[in-house]
Design a protein around this motif. Structure first.
Motif, PDB file in Angstrom:
ATOM      1  N   ASP A 174       7.124  90.294 -45.663  1.00 50.66           N
ATOM      2  CA  ASP A 174       6.515  89.464 -46.691  1.00 50.66           C
ATOM      3  C   ASP A 174       7.036  88.032 -46.625  1.00 50.66           C
ATOM      4  OD1 ASP A 174       4.507  89.755 -48.704  1.00 50.66           O
ATOM      5  OD2 ASP A 174       6.036  89.379 -50.221  1.00 50.66           O
ATOM      6  N   PHE A 177       5.192  86.659 -43.195  1.00 46.22           N
ATOM      7  CA  PHE A 177       3.757  86.846 -43.004  1.00 46.22           C
ATOM      8  C   PHE A 177       2.975  86.950 -44.312  1.00 46.22           C
ATOM      9  CE2 PHE A 177       5.902  88.788 -39.293  1.00 46.22           C
ATOM     10  CZ  PHE A 177       5.424  87.941 -38.319  1.00 46.22           C
ATOM     11  N   GLY A 178       3.656  87.070 -45.449  1.00 45.60           N
ATOM     12  CA  GLY A 178       2.979  87.217 -46.727  1.00 45.60           C
ATOM     13  C   GLY A 178       2.630  85.899 -47.385  1.00 45.60           C
ATOM     14  N   TYR A 190      -5.394  78.576 -47.523  1.00 45.29           N
ATOM     15  CA  TYR A 190      -5.557  79.997 -47.859  1.00 45.29           C
ATOM     16  C   TYR A 190      -6.067  80.133 -49.290  1.00 45.29           C
ATOM     17  CZ  TYR A 190      -2.420  79.829 -43.882  1.00 45.29           C
ATOM     18  OH  TYR A 190      -1.868  79.531 -42.665  1.00 45.29           O
ATOM     19  N   TYR A 194      -1.681  87.560 -49.836  1.00 48.35           N
ATOM     20  CA  TYR A 194      -1.601  88.594 -48.801  1.00 48.35           C
ATOM     21  C   TYR A 194      -0.216  89.220 -48.849  1.00 48.35           C
ATOM     22  CZ  TYR A 194      -1.665  90.971 -44.296  1.00 48.35           C
ATOM     23  OH  TYR A 194      -1.605  91.913 -43.308  1.00 48.35           O
ATOM     24  N   ASP A 195      -0.177  90.543 -48.926  1.00 50.42           N
ATOM     25  CA  ASP A 195       1.084  91.282 -48.981  1.00 50.42           C
ATOM     26  C   ASP A 195       1.271  92.025 -47.665  1.00 50.42           C
ATOM     27  OD1 ASP A 195       3.406  92.518 -49.807  1.00 50.42           O
ATOM     28  OD2 ASP A 195       2.368  94.122 -50.885  1.00 50.42           O
ATOM     29  N   ALA A 196       2.282  91.660 -46.913  1.00 49.72           N
ATOM     30  CA  ALA A 196       2.570  92.309 -45.632  1.00 49.72           C
ATOM     31  C   ALA A 196       3.660  93.355 -45.836  1.00 49.72           C
ATOM     32  CB  ALA A 196       3.010  91.275 -44.600  1.00 49.72           C
ATOM     33  N   HIS A 201       5.744  95.061 -36.086  1.00 53.94           N
ATOM     34  CA  HIS A 201       5.040  93.784 -36.146  1.00 53.94           C
ATOM     35  C   HIS A 201       4.761  93.189 -34.775  1.00 53.94           C
ATOM     36  CE1 HIS A 201       8.823  91.760 -35.201  1.00 53.94           C
ATOM     37  NE2 HIS A 201       9.394  92.439 -36.171  1.00 53.94           N
ATOM     38  N   GLU A 231       0.183  94.634 -39.766  1.00 50.73           N
ATOM     39  CA  GLU A 231      -0.001  93.744 -40.899  1.00 50.73           C
ATOM     40  C   GLU A 231       0.471  92.326 -40.600  1.00 50.73           C
ATOM     41  OE1 GLU A 231       1.044  95.257 -44.716  1.00 50.73           O
ATOM     42  OE2 GLU A 231       0.438  97.308 -44.221  1.00 50.73           O
ATOM     43  N   ALA A 232       1.312  92.165 -39.572  1.00 51.94           N
ATOM     44  CA  ALA A 232       1.668  90.814 -39.151  1.00 51.94           C
ATOM     45  C   ALA A 232       0.460  90.119 -38.532  1.00 51.94           C
ATOM     46  CB  ALA A 232       2.822  90.861 -38.146  1.00 51.94           C
ATOM     47  N   ASP A 234      -2.606  90.766 -39.085  1.00 54.16           N
ATOM     48  CA  ASP A 234      -3.650  90.584 -40.086  1.00 54.16           C
ATOM     49  C   ASP A 234      -3.351  89.458 -41.062  1.00 54.16           C
ATOM     50  OD1 ASP A 234      -5.105  92.670 -39.014  1.00 54.16           O
ATOM     51  OD2 ASP A 234      -4.232  94.179 -40.351  1.00 54.16           O
ATOM     52  N   SER A 235      -2.148  88.897 -41.006  1.00 48.05           N
ATOM     53  CA  SER A 235      -1.771  87.835 -41.930  1.00 48.05           C
ATOM     54  C   SER A 235      -2.648  86.594 -41.712  1.00 48.05           C
ATOM     55  CB  SER A 235      -0.309  87.449 -41.711  1.00 48.05           C
ATOM     56  OG  SER A 235       0.009  86.257 -42.393  1.00 48.05           O
TER      57      SER A 235
END
Length: 261
Positions: A174, A177-178, A190, A194-196, A201, A231-232, A234-235
């Motif tokens: 987070d 990348f969050g 943005y 976004y919550d990573a 990763h 999820e990294a 997708d950030s």
């Protein structure tokens, strides 16, 4: 290897467990160190498509003496060996002024990572795992996994290359990348938070080459590629930058020894 940071794990102090040397086998020098510095080109921050040059240290231990026990590291060139060693990383500060893609995001302070690594080498192959705790910039954990294939084309040259994978805890992910709701509101780039979450990763490849110029001086080359995943990747920060993270550098080290007797 975790991406985009001044990687001290590659220069960790290798504390290999071995049997103490006998009095007849005791080397003249109880401690042998290899110290140096290099310059590395790397992404400006995790997920960035901009490259900057940063210094990196080269530190290794060839011999280490513990009073009452003996040489716990004796310079033995055995190729079948289990080893434990401390692992360090340093993540540089990320400022919102570093890039247009970071405008409106909170600054991320520098972070020191301290932990332990374990490796096993069998002939020409070596596997390892390193686990570290983060301090200052974030308070989570990271883990690096790797496999190295080793070759010695000449007596003075050693080549190592293999796959890598990186894992991060919730706090690590987070932090880098969050995007919080406040940051999304302040950012012109943005429009949503976004919550990573915790997870792997990155995956990639790394390679090193070490050449002994003299008995004391060694030239080092290292480089690699990490692909941000999960999820990294997708950030929104990474989507504005790049999921492909390349790095490479070179340095020189000097070996010296001493005894405390």
């Amino acid at each position: 290897m975790t991406p985009l940071k001044i990687t001290l794990s590659a220069a960790a102090l290798l504390l290999a467990f071995s049997f103490p040397a006998t009095a007849d086998e005791m080397p003249d020098e109880q401690y042998v160190l290899d110290l140096g510095v290099g310059v590395m080109a790397k992404p400006r921050y995790p997920g960035s498509d901009e490259v900057i040059a940063v210094p990196f240290p080269i530190i290794s231990v060839g011999r280490f003496f513990v009073p009452g026990i003996g040489q716990v590291i004796d310079g033995d060139e055995r190729v079948k060996r289990f080893s434990l060693y401390p692992s360090f990383n340093f993540n540089g500060r990320r400022d919102s002024s570093d890039s247009n893609e970071l405008e409106g995001l909170d600054d991320v302070d520098w972070a020191l990572e301290v932990g332990l690594g374990a490796a096993y080498r069998h002939d020409w192959i070596r596997g390892f795992i390193e686990v570290r705790q983060g301090f200052n910039g974030y308070s989570g954990q990271v883990a690096d996994f790797g496999l190295d294939f080793i070759a010695n084309p000449t007596e003075d040259l050693q080549l190592m290359a293999g796959p890598r994978a990186g894992w991060g805890s919730d706090d690590y992910m987070d932090t880098y990348f969050g995007i919080s709701g406040k940051e999304a509101a302040d950012s012109p780039v943005y429009d949503k938070s976004y919550d990573a979450g915790a997870g792997f990763h990155s995956v990639g490849l790394a390679a090193t080459a070490s050449y002994d110029l003299t008995e004391e001086f060694t030239f080092h080359l290292r480089g690699g590629w990490d692909r941000l995943i999960g999820e990294a990747a997708d950030s929104p920060i990474v989507k504005e930058g790049s999921a492909n993270q390349f790095y490479g550098g070179a340095g020189l080290s000097y070996e010296f020894g001493f005894s405390l007797d």
